[in-house]
Write a protein that holds these residues in place. Structure first.
Motif, short mmCIF file in Angstrom:
data_model
loop_
_atom_site.label_atom_id
_atom_site.label_comp_id
_atom_site.label_asym_id
_atom_site.label_seq_id
_atom_site.Cartn_x
_atom_site.Cartn_y
_atom_site.Cartn_z
N LEU A 95 0.84 -1.20 0.00
CA LEU A 95 0.00 0.00 0.00
C LEU A 95 0.87 1.25 0.00
N GLY A 96 1.94 1.24 0.80
CA GLY A 96 2.85 2.38 0.83
C GLY A 96 3.47 2.62 -0.53
N ARG A 97 3.84 1.52 -1.18
CA ARG A 97 4.43 1.65 -2.52
C ARG A 97 3.44 2.30 -3.48
N LYS A 98 2.20 1.84 -3.45
CA LYS A 98 1.22 2.35 -4.40
C LYS A 98 0.83 3.79 -4.12
N LYS A 158 7.72 7.49 -12.13
CA LYS A 158 9.11 7.63 -12.57
C LYS A 158 10.08 6.80 -11.74
N ASP A 159 9.66 6.44 -10.51
CA ASP A 159 10.54 5.64 -9.65
C ASP A 159 10.58 4.17 -10.07
N LEU A 160 9.55 3.71 -10.79
CA LEU A 160 9.47 2.28 -11.13
C LEU A 160 9.39 2.00 -12.63
N MET A 161 9.37 3.04 -13.42
CA MET A 161 9.24 2.82 -14.87
C MET A 161 10.51 2.21 -15.46
N ASP A 219 5.50 12.07 -12.69
CA ASP A 219 5.26 12.46 -11.30
C ASP A 219 3.94 11.93 -10.75
N GLU A 220 3.16 11.25 -11.57
CA GLU A 220 1.90 10.67 -11.10
C GLU A 220 2.19 9.55 -10.10
N PHE A 221 1.31 9.40 -9.12
CA PHE A 221 1.46 8.33 -8.16
C PHE A 221 1.02 7.00 -8.76
N GLY A 261 9.98 6.68 -20.58
CA GLY A 261 9.97 5.31 -20.08
C GLY A 261 8.61 4.64 -20.27
N VAL A 262 8.52 3.42 -19.75
CA VAL A 262 7.28 2.63 -19.81
C VAL A 262 7.03 2.05 -18.42
N TYR A 263 5.79 2.16 -17.96
CA TYR A 263 5.42 1.51 -16.69
C TYR A 263 4.53 0.32 -17.00
N GLN A 264 4.90 -0.83 -16.43
CA GLN A 264 4.14 -2.07 -16.63
C GLN A 264 3.58 -2.53 -15.30
#
Length: 309
Positions: A187-190, A196-199, A274-276, A302-305
């Motif tokens: 939950l904290g991660r989401k 941008k931190d995980l893409m 910068d989106e959560f 980048g790409v977020y999956q």
């Protein structure tokens, strides 16, 4: 063995229902007293009650009520200094006569601490010496010998949970608050992590508008994202997902006649870095997609999956 398990469930449920029937205005009084407390909530217990106390303190702390557990043995060897005059102290003892817990009470009285007790006997010594008392009198223990604390510890645990949730709702504690106390959890991660931190930024699968079907297939396989990006980082023209590829093949099985334009989705979704994560994943579930491009307008970084994190 299954019958034994069912019997234990039935006995403990029966006891919980009985304890629920004992709830009265004293519960409201305890919640209000803790809300008005300007210090911490310290939970004290020993043995199985001590183990339950640790869980209650942990639940309090994670839901907006600063709390910690204090073992009565440690209390007598210097740790009583942890208890401040503005703190509330919860004493847990089913009998209400536990010697190690009783010994703490004179100090608490001298310290003018708010004393809350959770016992199975309103007439016990601990209950009588408390400012507030919560009754967890059970019908019977699940242990056939009535020796091992079972229903009684469950009742104490649920009473602690009830207090934590009542306090949580009274404080209007929200998901964002919970996430701040659980930055390492899912939950904290989401809720706190940004896209941008995980893409993914390396080896993104780009193809040109004139690429062949074979080029698309090879690029998609090498990219391992289940999609390819048509264009360049500075000028994205569209994307082709594995779903787009399958649908194109169903429409026209002659791969020689399939062009990138026939397969691609123009104007793909591009998310700001910068989106959560929480907001982006809601959007992805709504659109039923597993990848989003990250960037601005037609430029991407980048790409977020959703399924690889």
């Amino acid at each position: 063995m299954k019958d034994i398990a069912k019997r234990v469930f039935e006995v403990e449920i029966e006891s919980l229902q009985h304890v629920a029937g004992l709830l009265d205005d004293s519960f409201t009084g305890v919640v209000e007293a803790i809300l008005n407390c300007t210090g911490k909530v310290i939970v004290i217990g020993i043995g199985k009650s001590g183990l339950i106390g640790k869980k209650i303190a942990a639940t309090f702390s994670s839901t907006g009520t600063p709390s910690f557990f204090l073992h009565p043995g440690d209390a007598f060897h210097g740790d009583l200094g942890i208890i401040g005059a503005n703190d509330a102290v919860i004493l847990i003892s089913y009998s209400g006569e536990t010697d190690e817990v009783l010994k703490v009470i004179p100090f608490l009285k001298w310290n003018k601490s708010l004393i809350i007790s959770i016992t199975g006997s309103p007439t016990s010594t601990i209950a009588k010496n408390s400012d507030h008392h919560l009754n967890i009198k059970i019908t019977r223990e699940a242990c056939p010998l009535a020796l091992a604390p079972t229903s009684s510890t469950t009742a104490a645990l649920v009473m602690g949970d009830a207090l934590a949730i009542a306090l949580m709702e009274s404080r209007k504690f929200q998901e964002e608050d919970f996430a701040r106390f659980h930055p390492g959890g899912s939950l904290g991660r989401k809720l706190l992590t940004r896209v941008k931190d995980l893409m993914r930024t390396d080896s993104l699968p780009f193809i040109q508008i004139h690429a062949s079907f074979t080029d698309v297939l090879l690029s998609m396989s090498e990219g391992k994202l289940g999609m390819v990006i048509v264009g360049s980082k500075d000028n994205v023209e569209g994307i082709i997902t594995d779903g787009d590829l399958r649908r194109a093949l169903l429409r026209n099985q002659d791969i020689a006649k399939l062009s990138v334009k026939d397969m691609m989705t123009v104007n793909p979704i591009i998310i700001d870095g910068d989106e959560f994560i929480s907001q982006v994943e809601l959007l992805m579930m709504e659109k039923k997609i597993t990848n989003v491009l990250v960037g601005k307008e037609r430029s991407i970084i980048g790409v977020y999956q959703i399924y690889t994190q």
